[in-house]
Design a protein around this motif. Structure first.
Motif, PDB file in Angstrom:
ATOM      1  N   ALA A   1       0.964  -1.368  -0.589  1.00 60.85           N
ATOM      2  CA  ALA A   1       0.540  -0.303  -0.095  1.00 60.85           C
ATOM      3  C   ALA A   1       0.734   1.464   0.169  1.00 60.85           C
ATOM      4  N   VAL A   2       2.034   1.179   0.664  1.00 58.78           N
ATOM      5  CA  VAL A   2       2.816   2.602   1.169  1.00 58.78           C
ATOM      6  C   VAL A   2       3.613   2.897  -0.102  1.00 58.78           C
ATOM      7  N   LYS A   3       3.737   1.655  -1.526  1.00 60.96           N
ATOM      8  CA  LYS A   3       5.166   1.433  -2.451  1.00 60.96           C
ATOM      9  C   LYS A   3       4.002   1.942  -2.932  1.00 60.96           C
ATOM     10  N   LYS A   4       2.540   1.374  -3.734  1.00 56.70           N
ATOM     11  CA  LYS A   4       1.252   2.653  -4.352  1.00 56.70           C
ATOM     12  C   LYS A   4       0.584   3.855  -4.391  1.00 56.70           C
ATOM     13  N   SER A   5       1.338   4.340  -2.632  1.00 53.47           N
ATOM     14  CA  SER A   5       0.913   6.027  -2.864  1.00 53.47           C
ATOM     15  C   SER A   5       1.857   6.506  -3.050  1.00 53.47           C
ATOM     16  N   GLY A   6       3.302   5.970  -3.177  1.00 51.22           N
ATOM     17  CA  GLY A   6       4.765   6.525  -3.489  1.00 51.22           C
ATOM     18  C   GLY A   6       5.428   7.466  -2.560  1.00 51.22           C
ATOM     19  N   ALA A   7       4.724   6.792  -1.322  1.00 57.94           N
ATOM     20  CA  ALA A   7       5.615   7.532  -0.359  1.00 57.94           C
ATOM     21  C   ALA A   7       6.664   6.351   0.343  1.00 57.94           C
ATOM     22  N   LYS A   8       7.543   6.492   0.851  1.00 57.72           N
ATOM     23  CA  LYS A   8       8.493   5.627   1.421  1.00 57.72           C
ATOM     24  C   LYS A   8       8.745   5.765   2.499  1.00 57.72           C
ATOM     25  N   ASN A   9       8.873   4.072   3.324  1.00 55.34           N
ATOM     26  CA  ASN A   9       8.910   3.746   4.446  1.00 55.34           C
ATOM     27  C   ASN A   9      10.220   3.164   4.773  1.00 55.34           C
ATOM     28  N   ALA A  10      11.446   3.898   5.001  1.00 52.21           N
ATOM     29  CA  ALA A  10      12.301   3.253   5.401  1.00 52.21           C
ATOM     30  C   ALA A  10      12.285   1.619   6.451  1.00 52.21           C
ATOM     31  N   SER A  11      11.619   2.348   7.648  1.00 56.56           N
ATOM     32  CA  SER A  11      11.246   1.569   8.644  1.00 56.56           C
ATOM     33  C   SER A  11      10.951   0.498   8.774  1.00 56.56           C
ATOM     34  N   LEU A  12       9.229   0.293   7.648  1.00 53.95           N
ATOM     35  CA  LEU A  12       8.350  -0.650   6.832  1.00 53.95           C
ATOM     36  C   LEU A  12       9.161  -1.472   6.781  1.00 53.95           C
TER      37      LEU A  12
END
Length: 424
Positions: free
Chosen positions: A182-193
């Motif tokens: 889901a985060v990847k599809k939103s274009g956001a980046k979440n290194a901890s996830l």
């Protein structure tokens, strides 16, 4: 008148002289003829003796001729006996069924270092290094797919495991996978996830890497064999919950068995680690344990890699082991000591007939030194195959030497011997 008297007297004297001379000549002639007759008689007698001698000599020559004929017959008989003994005519015929019934075994002539051989008995057993305990890689409920004891091969299913821990871990991993997508599809980046997801994947893989997934969501997996071997004992029952690391079975890896022996210290002085030993028809490598304090030395013989292809060693079987402790000794031709018997007074063996594999013939040998169940011999070829077990039974059926000979014969399938060439 006087003249007539003188004339008459003269004629009378002349007549007397003539008669005397005639008688003397006649007597001389008679004597000569008599002597000549005696001489002739003597000559005839000698001639008769000569004829008699010639006849006697002729008879003697005839006797010699007869004797020579007998000699030829003797030579013929001797040659026949020689052929009978050495021409592979004197022997015993025995088929496979009868040979198996009497336990007949054969051995090839072997080149051995007989003087430096050491022999001892050992017991065939599983190699202690092949004993395995299989532990449960993951906590869960066990459901066996095999029984014990049994043979297993790589890929065989051993059990099914339903693991709540695996189901929980799979659920957590699935949740993280969904969040990361889901985060990847939103274009956001979440290194901890991303780091948490990577760690969860590694943990789940480590938890289930020795299992085959059946139903990941339910936490159901299949445990399969990784090696060929034998399951000796199951340590947990079906339906039981077992913790991770619990021993669930005992098994033996399918490797060639080993031979273990306890050898008196005096006989083990030449034994060393890594030395080659013979176990029957096979070879192995020796490991020596000299830590015992009871005057005995423990000897392990591990069969070579091609053991299964060459010989079958039965667990628990008693076998004879031979070790050559002096590699510098000149090897000689040897046969099993049990193969040698006395044919009359001649040491001999039963050798397989080169032209008939069901027939064994007598071959004389000259035995030498014996050691470790083998005896050095001369009189055999390198390719000869001799009877090592069943010699007594073959001797019973062997035609005798000299005198009234038993007829040659053969064995029936029931192990009984039939004299004569008739096979009916």
């Amino acid at each position: 008148m006087k003249f007539l008297s003188i004339l008459f007297a003269t004629l009378f004297a002349a007549n007397f002289t003539f008669a005397h001379d005639h008688e003397h000549k006649h007597e001389h002639k008679c004597d000569h003829e008599h002597e000549h007759g005696e001489h002739k008689h003597g000559q005839e007698h000698k001639h008769d003796e000569h004829d008699h001698g010639q006849g006697h000599k002729h008879d003697e020559q005839g006797h010699k001729h007869d004797h020579g004929h007998k000699h030829d017959e003797h030579d013929h008989d001797h040659g026949h006996e020689h052929k009978h003994e050495h021409g592979h005519e004197r022997g015993v015929e025995i088929g496979d069924a009868a040979a198996e019934l009497i336990g007949l075994k054969t051995a090839k002539v072997e080149i051995r270092r007989i003087a430096s051989s050491v022999g001892f008995y050992g017991r065939v057993m599983s190699d202690p290094r092949t004993l395995r305990r299989k532990s449960l890689p993951l906590a869960g409920f066990v459901s066996w797919r095999i029984g014990a004891p049994c043979e297993i091969r790589p890929g065989d299913e051993i059990l099914r495991l339903v693991s709540p821990d695996a189901a929980t871990a799979y659920g957590e991993l699935a949740t993280l996978e969904a969040r990361f997508d889901a985060v990847k599809k939103s274009g956001a980046k979440n290194a901890s996830l991303a780091a948490e997801l990577a760690a969860k994947r590694i943990a789940y893989a480590a938890m289930t890497n020795t299992l085959v997934t059946v139903d990941a969501g339910r936490g159901e997996f299949s445990l399969r064999a990784m090696m060929r071997g034998r399951v000796n004992e199951q340590l947990v029952a079906s339906g039981v919950f077992a913790e991770r690391g619990t021993d669930i079975l005992k098994m033996t890896e399918a490797k060639p068995p080993v031979v273990f022996a306890l050898v008196p210290f005096s006989d083990a002085r030449g034994l060393a680690d890594g030395a080659k030993a013979r176990v029957g028809a096979h070879s192995g490598t020796m490991l020596v344990d000299r830590t015992r304090t009871d005057g005995l030395v423990g000897v392990w013989i591990a069969c070579d890699e091609d053991c299964d292809a060459n010989v079958k060693l039965v667990l628990g079987e008693s076998v004879y082991v031979t070790v050559e402790v002096d590699a510098s000794e000149m090897p000689v031709a040897c046969v099993p000591s049990a193969a040698i018997f006395r044919d009359g007074v001649t040491p001999s063996v039963f050798a397989r007939d080169e032209h008939d594999e069901d027939r064994f013939v007598v071959k004389p040998v000259t035995p030498g030194r014996s050691a470790a169940g083998w005896t050095a011999v001369t009189g055999l070829d390198d390719h000869d195959e001799v009877v090592s077990q069943g010699v007594y039974e073959l001797r019973h059926a062997l035609p005798a030497i000299g005198g009234e000979k038993k007829a040659a014969g053969h064995f029936h399938a029931d192990g009984t011997f039939h004299a004569g060439e008739d096979h009916e």
